[in-house]
Design a protein around this motif. Sequence first.
Motif, PDB file in Angstrom:
ATOM      1  N   ASP A 186      18.964 105.736  -0.683  1.00 58.51           N
ATOM      2  CA  ASP A 186      19.338 106.954  -1.396  1.00 58.51           C
ATOM      3  C   ASP A 186      18.791 108.150  -0.632  1.00 58.51           C
ATOM      4  O   ASP A 186      17.715 108.662  -0.925  1.00 58.51           O
ATOM      5  CB  ASP A 186      18.763 106.890  -2.813  1.00 58.51           C
ATOM      6  CG  ASP A 186      19.407 107.958  -3.681  1.00 58.51           C
ATOM      7  OD1 ASP A 186      20.378 108.581  -3.196  1.00 58.51           O
ATOM      8  OD2 ASP A 186      18.959 108.143  -4.808  1.00 58.51           O
ATOM      9  N   PRO A 241      26.912 105.720  -2.565  1.00 62.78           N
ATOM     10  CA  PRO A 241      26.403 105.155  -3.817  1.00 62.78           C
ATOM     11  C   PRO A 241      27.484 104.361  -4.543  1.00 62.78           C
ATOM     12  O   PRO A 241      28.439 104.923  -5.078  1.00 62.78           O
ATOM     13  CB  PRO A 241      26.009 106.400  -4.615  1.00 62.78           C
ATOM     14  CG  PRO A 241      26.870 107.479  -4.069  1.00 62.78           C
ATOM     15  CD  PRO A 241      27.314 107.110  -2.700  1.00 62.78           C
ATOM     16  N   SER A 273      24.172 110.532  -4.772  1.00 62.80           N
ATOM     17  CA  SER A 273      24.128 110.001  -6.142  1.00 62.80           C
ATOM     18  C   SER A 273      23.889 111.132  -7.143  1.00 62.80           C
ATOM     19  O   SER A 273      24.379 111.077  -8.277  1.00 62.80           O
ATOM     20  CB  SER A 273      23.076 108.916  -6.260  1.00 62.80           C
ATOM     21  OG  SER A 273      21.867 109.329  -5.693  1.00 62.80           O
TER      22      SER A 273
END
Lengths: 167, 402, 160, 339
Positions: D104, D95, D170
């Motif tokens: 993601d 990220p 993330s």
Amino acid sequence: MAIDKLTGENSLAFIKSEQLFDYARSNSLWYLAFGSACCAIEGLMHASGPRFDFDRMGVFFRASPRQADVMIVAGTVNLKLAETVRTLYDQMPEPKWVVAFGACANTGGPFREYPNVLLGVDKILPVDVYVPGCPPRPESIHFAFRELQKKIRGRAEERLEARRDSR
Amino acid sequence: MTEPHFTVTESGLMTPEGMYIPGEPPKGIRRIPKGVDRLGTEHLIVNMGPQHPSTHGVLHLIVELDGEEVVTVEVSIGFLHRGIEKLAESRRFDHLGTLMDRGDYVSVIHGEQAVALAVEKLMEIEVPAKAAWIRTLTAELTRLASHLVWFGTFGLDTGAMGQFLYAMRDREVLLDILEEISGQRMMFNYVRPGGVVADLPTGIESRILSFCDTFEVYLEEHDALLGGNEIFQARVKGIGVVSKETALAFGLTGANLRASGLGFDVRRDRPYDAYPELEFDIPIGTIGDSWDRYTVRMEEMRQSLRMIRQLVGGMPGGPFTAKVPKVLRPPAGEVYASVESSRGETGIHLFTDGGTTPYRMHYRAASLFTCQLFEEILPGHLFADACMLLGSFDIMLGEVDR
Amino acid sequence: MWGKGILNGMRITMRNMLRGPITVRYPYERVTLPERARWAVEVVRDESGAHKCTACMTCVRACPDHILDLQFTTAEDKSKHIDYLRYEMGACMMCGLCVEACPFDALKMGQDYELAKLTRDELTVDLLVDVAAAAPARAKKASEVPAGGTDDSRGGGTDG
Amino acid sequence: MSPELASLLRILAAVGLMLMNGVILIYMLRRVLGRLHQRLGPVHVGPQGLLQTPMDVLKLLTKEDITPTNVDKALYFIAPAAVFTPSLMAYAAIPFSPTWMVTDLDTGLLYTLVVMSLVSMGLLMAGWASANKWSLIGGMRSVGQHIAYEIPLLLSVLPVVMYVGTLNLSSIVEAQSGTWLGILPQWFITNPLFWPAFIIFIVSALIKVNQTPFDMSEAESELVAGFATEYSSMKFGLFFLSEFSNSFIVSALAVTLFFGGWTLPFVPDEVLAPIAPVVFMLKVYVGIFVLMWIRGTLPRVRMDHLMQFAWKILIPAVLTWILVFGFIIKLFDLGRPVG
């Protein structure tokens, strides 16, 4: 036919791209770390040391001949070693250059009266630059590399010249 | 792969040298038959050199590996044989130095000094005090330069690039000083029978002293950088132990001998030039492993610095060379003179017949003796250690092959 | 404690980094050579370009490598006329013994270390040929060849 | 824009970033090592030598590509790609900012570590196929060290995972935003509980990037050029690039897990949002500088010392620490699971 004019071996595009590649080659001369005698200390060790820093010019050493562009023959080559030197040269990928560094590699130097010593490394390899001295200063090898760079860059110039003449 | 040189019989392996008994080396030879060991794996034979980064020149080692362990080593020399001893027979006595320079090309002055001492002994020339002191000064400066090459390449062998480049940095200053004294960076041709070529240039003393001051700091840094490093210590301690007996049997001299605990130093035991008037200690190791060789050489550098300070401080006046004839013509006879070079005892054995050139010159080079040791010492070590061991002995191929 | 030496080593390299580079940027900066520096042999010339060699052959005999070759012819009035003094630069070990031997100080060790040559023939030179006198001829020859783009003597196009 | 096109663009951006990174990092390495050794490094080609690595790449591209006689041709050909591809794939889950990433993944951490471990397979391929003894030893060594250090590397990130309760990179970064008591940034590195894990992570990660002091597989003074001995031209260039790309990934992982990723303390979110990738890259480059600093200082470790260190010290230590860490966060209820 038409496409040949644009992309053939003597076309401007071809020569110009060759010129770019020659410029790249001349600026990234990796040398084979192979020194046999006294000259290795000056030509390989001190020349890449902090004072004279070969890396400035994009020149650094590779231990494997497969990744080298230039072979610096630094030191005496005798008949026993000659075979090894030739093998190493053959293992290097094209395009490749040879710098004969020091009196022994040029002509046999102080030992040329001894029958076991090769009278200059150009007896077995095509030498591009000769550097006299015993041993030469580290600056001498830097100067020799600049001469070599000029020689490499000059190749495309010559072809452009020939092309202009043929018209 | 070559043909295996053994045959399998019912009772075991038959080698040309006799029956192979597992667990014991075959009779008469040290080499374990190829392709056989307790694991049943095939041995790997690698040719280390003549082009290999850690052989420091053109040494060729034929190493038999069992996994990463070295089983046997065969040393092959002669890739730099260029006939220094033979060529010496056609060189005048004051020109011999140019050949000796290229023998041991890192500790240059010592070769010249040995020749000069031999000729002086034959002709009974009295060397003026100043000449002797200048020779000793340049010899000690050269010893520092040579040990720096050893230190740098030893660092390179362990994979640390920094040490090598820092050593080169310090060597540059030394070479500048030596160039100012003699005219060239490496092949000085400065010491002649009877004295030296030229007086010390003016102002060199202050340069040498300021070098000593800075180098003292740098030397401690070098020692902390490499010797203080735990990774390095783990790799050298207890590796490559050369016992006193082995060292004597193989004729080791110099720092390699002293690391084994035997305190022989030509400078002290057969003093020459200005050494009798100098104060210095001779470092001695304990068990003779790589660590001892490392510490002994580092301590030698400190002692060299100490000597250089004394030499610059007490430089006598007078002529820098004795009165010698233009063409040297020593009487017929033979003579042996030796000096302590950076690698051990460098000796010159001259036979003369009354002419202007030697009848025969023998050059005793310390590295040749060290080279023989590898076949004895390397087996049993890991391959990575073998590379470091080569570095710790500090051999110079120009001297080995001559 | 294990690891202290490693950290100390890192400190030392950082200290060396802060000392700054000592590099001589060679084509743009040069090291001044000491007075005694010995490079290729040269002939001493006075203002008019005349040399002092008398063809006594001392240097030829003194050279340990036998790289000097002097040929002379003796005229009828016993005056010597030197044909050439050939010097194999490529085999010279620059020991300075010929200069030491010369009784007339006709030779000296040069200070030019930029001796690299592209062909083997250039490694042998005749010392007595006056380079300064021959220079205009060479310059003329060079001017006939058009100048290359990146091809200037000290430093290529993009050096900075 | 259709989602397929968007993800294609992202992948292309990742490829471009990786190549750019390799080129920049090689230049940076040569300059940094030069400075560490009181040299200059490349300065003559282009302004400040910036054109040096492009020139090297151009040259490598136009070099003769040698295939030695006795090599295993298929493997010899695949090996550089097998080394290069995983290090490219590893960019996918990093990220760079709250919105800048290729994808993601929920298992981003696991994915990155697994993909990175594929590199050793390529190295073994190269070593085996080259028909060269140095290459073979180099390939064997690299597999040995990679397998030994895979385990502590995976285990050393477990405390972080236990703490935040997710493998999503993330989310791990988001858990580190904010400050402790308004003084220290709430990065895991400022929490002493994570220090043992961080040390183990750094040691095992250094081994993954094949750099001094752990460059046994291409040990220049022992094995000539290790697994790459027989490779010439751009095949060698791929090994070279992937090595630097690996060091980028390792540094990026360290930043993500312990140094708060793209977060900065005391900076409001709306200010941070546009400069987040820059912050992240800066942190990563500082990490890479430290790697290079280590590279310029330390000597090489011996193979058996390395293996003993892994199996006898590092793995027991990391297992013990996971146990202790689990007890601590359970007892004092310290875990802050996100999501």
